[in-house]
Design a protein around this motif. Structure first.
Motif, mmCIF file in Angstrom:
data_model
loop_
_atom_site.group_PDB
_atom_site.id
_atom_site.type_symbol
_atom_site.label_atom_id
_atom_site.label_comp_id
_atom_site.label_asym_id
_atom_site.label_seq_id
_atom_site.Cartn_x
_atom_site.Cartn_y
_atom_site.Cartn_z
ATOM 1 N N GLU A 73 0.830 -1.205 0.000
ATOM 2 C CA GLU A 73 0.000 0.000 0.000
ATOM 3 C C GLU A 73 0.867 1.260 0.000
ATOM 4 O O GLU A 73 0.525 2.269 -0.633
ATOM 5 C CB GLU A 73 -0.915 0.005 1.234
ATOM 6 C CG GLU A 73 -1.941 -1.119 1.264
ATOM 7 C CD GLU A 73 -2.986 -0.979 0.175
ATOM 8 O OE1 GLU A 73 -3.121 0.120 -0.410
ATOM 9 O OE2 GLU A 73 -3.664 -1.981 -0.119
ATOM 10 N N LEU A 74 2.006 1.201 0.705
ATOM 11 C CA LEU A 74 2.877 2.378 0.783
ATOM 12 C C LEU A 74 3.569 2.665 -0.550
ATOM 13 O O LEU A 74 3.839 3.827 -0.892
ATOM 14 C CB LEU A 74 3.929 2.174 1.888
ATOM 15 C CG LEU A 74 3.399 2.178 3.335
ATOM 16 C CD1 LEU A 74 4.514 1.797 4.307
ATOM 17 C CD2 LEU A 74 2.829 3.546 3.708
ATOM 18 N N THR A 75 3.879 1.633 -1.312
ATOM 19 C CA THR A 75 4.557 1.850 -2.600
ATOM 20 C C THR A 75 3.569 2.108 -3.730
ATOM 21 O O THR A 75 3.936 2.672 -4.766
ATOM 22 C CB THR A 75 5.430 0.634 -2.944
ATOM 23 O OG1 THR A 75 4.627 -0.556 -2.927
ATOM 24 C CG2 THR A 75 6.572 0.498 -1.950
ATOM 25 N N THR A 76 2.308 1.691 -3.521
ATOM 26 C CA THR A 76 1.299 1.940 -4.563
ATOM 27 C C THR A 76 0.926 3.421 -4.614
ATOM 28 O O THR A 76 0.871 4.037 -5.690
ATOM 29 C CB THR A 76 0.044 1.097 -4.290
ATOM 30 O OG1 THR A 76 0.390 -0.278 -4.277
ATOM 31 C CG2 THR A 76 -1.019 1.351 -5.359
ATOM 32 N N ARG A 97 18.901 0.936 10.820
ATOM 33 C CA ARG A 97 18.765 2.067 9.903
ATOM 34 C C ARG A 97 18.238 3.317 10.613
ATOM 35 O O ARG A 97 17.709 4.225 9.974
ATOM 36 C CB ARG A 97 17.821 1.691 8.758
ATOM 37 C CG ARG A 97 18.339 0.541 7.895
ATOM 38 C CD ARG A 97 17.572 0.410 6.594
ATOM 39 N NE ARG A 97 16.157 0.086 6.782
ATOM 40 C CZ ARG A 97 15.314 -0.104 5.764
ATOM 41 N NH1 ARG A 97 15.747 -0.016 4.505
ATOM 42 N NH2 ARG A 97 14.054 -0.396 6.001
ATOM 43 N N LYS A 98 18.385 3.358 11.916
ATOM 44 C CA LYS A 98 17.893 4.494 12.695
ATOM 45 C C LYS A 98 18.455 5.803 12.148
ATOM 46 O O LYS A 98 19.657 5.941 11.925
ATOM 47 C CB LYS A 98 18.286 4.333 14.164
ATOM 48 C CG LYS A 98 17.766 5.444 15.073
ATOM 49 C CD LYS A 98 18.147 5.180 16.521
ATOM 50 C CE LYS A 98 17.625 6.287 17.428
ATOM 51 N NZ LYS A 98 17.965 6.037 18.840
ATOM 52 N N GLY A 99 17.587 6.771 11.898
ATOM 53 C CA GLY A 99 17.990 8.072 11.370
ATOM 54 C C GLY A 99 17.887 8.183 9.866
ATOM 55 O O GLY A 99 17.920 9.297 9.323
ATOM 56 N N GLU A 100 17.792 7.052 9.145
ATOM 57 C CA GLU A 100 17.683 7.094 7.687
ATOM 58 C C GLU A 100 16.263 7.473 7.272
ATOM 59 O O GLU A 100 15.298 7.237 7.994
ATOM 60 C CB GLU A 100 18.048 5.737 7.082
ATOM 61 C CG GLU A 100 19.498 5.329 7.296
ATOM 62 C CD GLU A 100 19.836 4.021 6.618
ATOM 63 O OE1 GLU A 100 19.030 3.590 5.759
ATOM 64 O OE2 GLU A 100 20.889 3.425 6.948
ATOM 65 N N THR A 101 16.172 8.055 6.072
ATOM 66 C CA THR A 101 14.871 8.449 5.523
ATOM 67 C C THR A 101 14.512 7.530 4.370
ATOM 68 O O THR A 101 15.314 7.321 3.449
ATOM 69 C CB THR A 101 14.903 9.904 5.039
ATOM 70 O OG1 THR A 101 15.234 10.767 6.146
ATOM 71 C CG2 THR A 101 13.549 10.304 4.479
ATOM 72 N N LEU A 102 13.311 6.948 4.432
ATOM 73 C CA LEU A 102 12.852 6.022 3.398
ATOM 74 C C LEU A 102 11.956 6.763 2.405
ATOM 75 O O LEU A 102 11.056 7.508 2.801
ATOM 76 C CB LEU A 102 12.076 4.863 4.022
ATOM 77 C CG LEU A 102 12.809 4.021 5.086
ATOM 78 C CD1 LEU A 102 11.911 2.888 5.558
ATOM 79 C CD2 LEU A 102 14.117 3.472 4.535
ATOM 80 N N ASP A 103 12.217 6.511 1.112
ATOM 81 C CA ASP A 103 11.402 7.111 0.045
ATOM 82 C C ASP A 103 10.591 6.000 -0.598
ATOM 83 O O ASP A 103 11.113 5.172 -1.338
ATOM 84 C CB ASP A 103 12.309 7.791 -0.985
ATOM 85 C CG ASP A 103 11.513 8.572 -2.020
ATOM 86 O OD1 ASP A 103 10.266 8.421 -2.032
ATOM 87 O OD2 ASP A 103 12.123 9.317 -2.796
ATOM 88 N N PHE A 104 9.283 5.954 -0.240
ATOM 89 C CA PHE A 104 8.439 4.865 -0.727
ATOM 90 C C PHE A 104 8.211 4.937 -2.241
ATOM 91 O O PHE A 104 7.875 3.923 -2.857
ATOM 92 C CB PHE A 104 7.088 4.877 0.002
ATOM 93 C CG PHE A 104 7.205 4.626 1.487
ATOM 94 C CD1 PHE A 104 7.709 3.426 1.961
ATOM 95 C CD2 PHE A 104 6.841 5.600 2.405
ATOM 96 C CE1 PHE A 104 7.825 3.186 3.315
ATOM 97 C CE2 PHE A 104 6.961 5.369 3.764
ATOM 98 C CZ PHE A 104 7.457 4.158 4.232
ATOM 99 N N ASP A 163 -0.239 11.869 6.748
ATOM 100 C CA ASP A 163 -0.430 11.849 5.293
ATOM 101 C C ASP A 163 -0.669 10.444 4.739
ATOM 102 O O ASP A 163 -0.721 10.259 3.530
ATOM 103 C CB ASP A 163 0.767 12.491 4.586
ATOM 104 C CG ASP A 163 2.075 11.800 4.926
ATOM 105 O OD1 ASP A 163 2.100 11.058 5.939
ATOM 106 O OD2 ASP A 163 3.066 12.000 4.204
ATOM 107 N N TRP A 164 -0.819 9.433 5.619
ATOM 108 C CA TRP A 164 -1.125 8.098 5.120
ATOM 109 C C TRP A 164 -2.616 8.019 4.808
ATOM 110 O O TRP A 164 -3.458 8.531 5.556
ATOM 111 C CB TRP A 164 -0.748 7.039 6.143
ATOM 112 C CG TRP A 164 0.748 6.787 6.231
ATOM 113 C CD1 TRP A 164 1.738 7.618 5.815
ATOM 114 C CD2 TRP A 164 1.377 5.617 6.766
ATOM 115 N NE1 TRP A 164 2.974 7.069 6.062
ATOM 116 C CE2 TRP A 164 2.779 5.825 6.647
ATOM 117 C CE3 TRP A 164 0.929 4.430 7.326
ATOM 118 C CZ2 TRP A 164 3.717 4.882 7.065
ATOM 119 C CZ3 TRP A 164 1.856 3.484 7.751
ATOM 120 C CH2 TRP A 164 3.239 3.710 7.623
#
Length: 746
Positions: free
Chosen positions: A361-364, A377-384, A402-403
């Motif tokens: 759902e997050l990538t769609t 991965r603490k502190g990293e930013t994920l780009d879906f 915003d979900w």
């Protein structure tokens, strides 16, 4: 007790004399006194038994020496320090707020012992449980703003061991971070144990250091130690040496089982007997003081206790109680729990499927970028939008704003699957954990209440030994009075009677113009004084014994002796501390001469150390109960109490005091001449909230409100005659003076 200090004693004659003789040599006499009793205690102790001696610091070291001598140093168990007060008021040096309990075993190898526990609280400053987990599983350090109602307290404990075990040295992955043991150190469990701790969510990273999570509710107890800081004495003591219940309870619960026998050789206020009765132990207590025994008796007779559920009801107390238990979860119990693997294999696939759906759902429809706050991965930013996916430990507990609805729904499904597995994991952990039995917390039946069981009060006469030059020739056996003995205080009692007179109701007094002790005469041993009252009537006085009730034979003999006097007296007064019921009945039935009963104040027993009294009155006129028995048409009986007949000092005759002076009366419908059992109890002048209402509150009883009115009057409920065909009516007037009337039902 201070050495050679009379002020520490209850003011009883036998106590004072015994004290002055026993403590003549100060601490040496005191230690001899203690040694003799400890020797007896050792002989009486079971091989699994314990002895506890409460002592202040004044003679603590001497008590230890005596106990070492009698029980052997090898049987010393512990010295317990307990708080007896919060503040040492008026202390010139360091405040002394504690006493001590010295604990020895009869045979330490066979000692019966059960652990007691204190319950940990996160509120104390010393508590290490400063972290919480909310109902969703989110973990954080406690802050003043947190809602702790559903929070679960925990503390992180380093996974690294203080020692070194080769089999526990390995690297493992924890939330995306590779964790290795330090050189010369190992983990606290095996690799299998670590994997199981990961599966149940009991491991966490703080920086790069792994910790395992210990929840407060899984290790909420700490074994009791020998410093008791929560045992402040009773706020309102009935007795100067009254010990806190908690101190006695702990000693008793650590070393005995229900139905075991407990002996207290210094009764005091009866705390040991009271506690033993409450916890289902049999007990014996004794004291050289009659006041102490009376206090203990009253305390037990008026007490009520919780009803503890029996483990095996058919076996009674010997089967023990059902106790509360709490789990004792350790890393070892988790590591050795095979159910964890089965639950994980069964339910974790559902979590993986829910996570796959969430990432889909997050990538769609990609929301804004997401910053990871846990794991490697603490502190990293994920780009879906670039097909980034969340790992299991990176999933947030609450959806960002915003979900969209589908993403929120997928997030909820993930947490529902996770919580479902965690619930089964926690149940499996609790089931395999050791259980701590809380012996001070049995299961209470809220629908039942218990009072003291039957017990007896027994005594031996106090021996009085005269010097050889004071001894008198023995009288004929048939001239003696059973159990009365020879009282050396009759002269003092006569002087007090002449000085104070006898107080009656409504402030009336019987005053003596003269009163003299009758010289010794073998034919006049029951009339002790003769004199006149203010109206000129001649009066004779018969004093009862010091340590027993005035009995029937003394009444009969006194009447015979009074009949031999010339001129004949017009009044005979029987003065006693207690009256035998049959003797009281005989006095009330005397005709041809005015016969009165006078209650003697027990302070008359204290000789030179008589306690100061708010009133100097030593003799109180006792009324004669005016009671009628009616036989009803159905064959049953009914008793009506008409009041007291008092001697009117103005009219010189007995007059009715009426019903208005009756505070309480009770009826034994089948009196056996040995003990009075109150089958019916009435409170005629009780006001609102008194009488039965007060009794209801004290014993937490359920009362039939519709029946209460019947127990406020002066007529009994109808009853059938018992096997003894005899009743006893006990009446207490508004001054607290008791009278007893015994009547046949023929």
């Amino acid at each position: 007790m201070k050495d050679k200090s009379d002020n520490d004693l209850t003011q009883e004659p036998e106590m004072l004399k015994a004290f002055r003789d026993t403590w003549e040599l100060g601490v040496h006499s005191y230690l001899t006194y203690i040694r003799d009793r400890l020797k007896l205690a050792k002989d009486l102790l079971n091989s699994t038994g314990s002895i506890f001696v409460q002592i202040s610091d004044e003679n603590l070291q001497h008590i230890r020496e005596i106990l070492d001598e009698i029980f052997g140093r090898e049987n010393f168990v512990c010295q317990i320090t307990f708080r007896k007060t919060n503040k040492a008021l008026g202390a010139k040096l360091i405040g002394q707020v504690a006493d001590y309990i010295v604990w020895y075993a009869r045979d330490k190898k066979n000692l019966k012992y059960k652990d007691l526990f204190d319950i940990k609280s996160p509120d104390t400053e010393s508590s290490s449980f400063k972290w919480i987990e909310d109902e969703n599983g989110n973990k954080k350090r406690v802050t003043p703003e947190d809602n702790l109602e559903k929070a679960r307290f925990f503390t992180p404990i380093p996974l690294a061991s203080s020692g070194y075990t080769p089999s526990c040295t390995f690297a493992f992955d924890l939330y995306g971070s590779n964790v290795e043991s330090r050189v010369g150190k190992s983990w606290s469990t095996t690799k299998t144990g670590v994997e199981r701790a990961k599966k149940v969510g009991r491991l966490t990273l703080m920086g790069k250091t792994p910790f395992w999570i210990q929840y407060l509710d899984e290790l909420c107890t700490v074994p009791l130690e020998n410093i008791w800081d929560d045992t402040r004495g009773e706020l309102q003591k009935d007795y100067v040496v009254q010990t806190s219940h908690k101190v006695v309870e702990r000693c008793l619960l650590m070393t005995t089982d229900p139905s075991d026998l407990v002996l207290d050789i210094t009764c005091g206020s009866g705390t040991t007997a009271f506690v033993a009765e409450r916890w289902g132990r049999r007990w014996i207590t004794c004291d050289t003081s009659r006041i102490a025994v009376t206090l203990a008796k009253q305390r037990l007779m008026t007490a009520s206790f919780d009803y503890f559920e029996l483990k095996y009801p058919n076996e009674g107390l010997r089967g023990g109680f059902i106790y509360k238990t709490v789990p004792h979860v350790t890393l070892k119990s988790i590591a050795n729990n095979p159910d964890i693997d089965h639950i994980y294999d069964s339910l974790h696939p559902k979590i993986e499927a829910a996570l796959t759906q969430l990432n889909k759902e997050l990538t769609t429809q990609p929301p804004a970028s997401f910053k990871v706050i846990d794991g490697g991965r603490k502190g990293e930013t994920l780009d879906f939008s670039k097909k980034a996916e969340l790992l299991e430990w990176e999933v947030p507990f609450h959806a960002p704003e915003d979900w969209n609805e589908a993403q929120v729904k997928a997030l909820d499904a993930f947490h529902q699957a996770r919580i479902a597995m965690q619930k089964q994991m926690d149940e499996a952990i609790a089931a395999h954990a050791d259980q701590e039995i809380l012996y001070d917390k049995p299961i209470i039946n809220k629908n039942r209440l218990r009072i003291s069981g039957p017990f007896t009060v027994e005594a031996v006469p106090f021996p009085s030994v005269k010097a050889l030059d004071e001894a008198e020739a023995l009288d004929e056996a048939d001239a003696s009075i059973a159990r009365t003995g020879e009282s050396g205080r009759k002269h003092d009692w006569m002087a007090e009677l002449a000085k104070t007179g006898i107080r009656g109701p409504n402030g009336q007094m019987i005053n003596f113009t003269d009163l003299e002790l009758i010289p010794y005469d073998k034919d006049m041993q029951n009339i002790h004084a003769i004199g006149h009252i203010e109206n000129g009537d001649r009066v004779v006085v018969s004093f009862g014994p010091e340590h027993a009730a005035l009995e029937q034979r003394q009444v009969a003999n006194a009447m015979n002796e009074a009949g031999n006097l010339f001129p004949l007296p017009k009044m005979i007064v029987f003065c006693a501390f207690t009256f035998d019921p049959e003797a009281a009945k005989d006095i009330d039935a005397i005709k041809g001469i005015t016969a009165l009963k006078a209650q003697m104040n027990t302070d008359l027993l204290t000789e030179d150390l008589k306690k100061a009294r708010s009133s100097n009155q030593s003799f109180w006129l006792m009324g004669q109960p005016d009671v009628e028995v009616h036989k009803l048409k159905d064959g049953k009986y009914q008793v009506e109490v008409l009041g007291f007949d008092y001697f009117d000092t103005v009219k010189g005759e007995l007059i009715s005091g009426g019903k208005s002076k009756i505070a309480m009366w009770s009826l034994d419908t089948d009196y056996d001449e040995r003990s009075l059992f109150p089958h019916q109890v009435f409170f005629p002048i009780a006001g609102k909230g008194e009488g039965w209402e007060k009794l209801k509150k004290n014993i937490r009883a359920e009362l039939d409100e519709t029946q209460l009115e019947k127990f406020h009057g002066t007529k009994s409920l109808p009853f059938e005659a018992g096997d003894n065909k005899k009743i006893a009516v006990k009446i207490i007037d508004d001054r607290g003076i008791e009278s007893l009337k015994v009547m046949n039902l023929d």
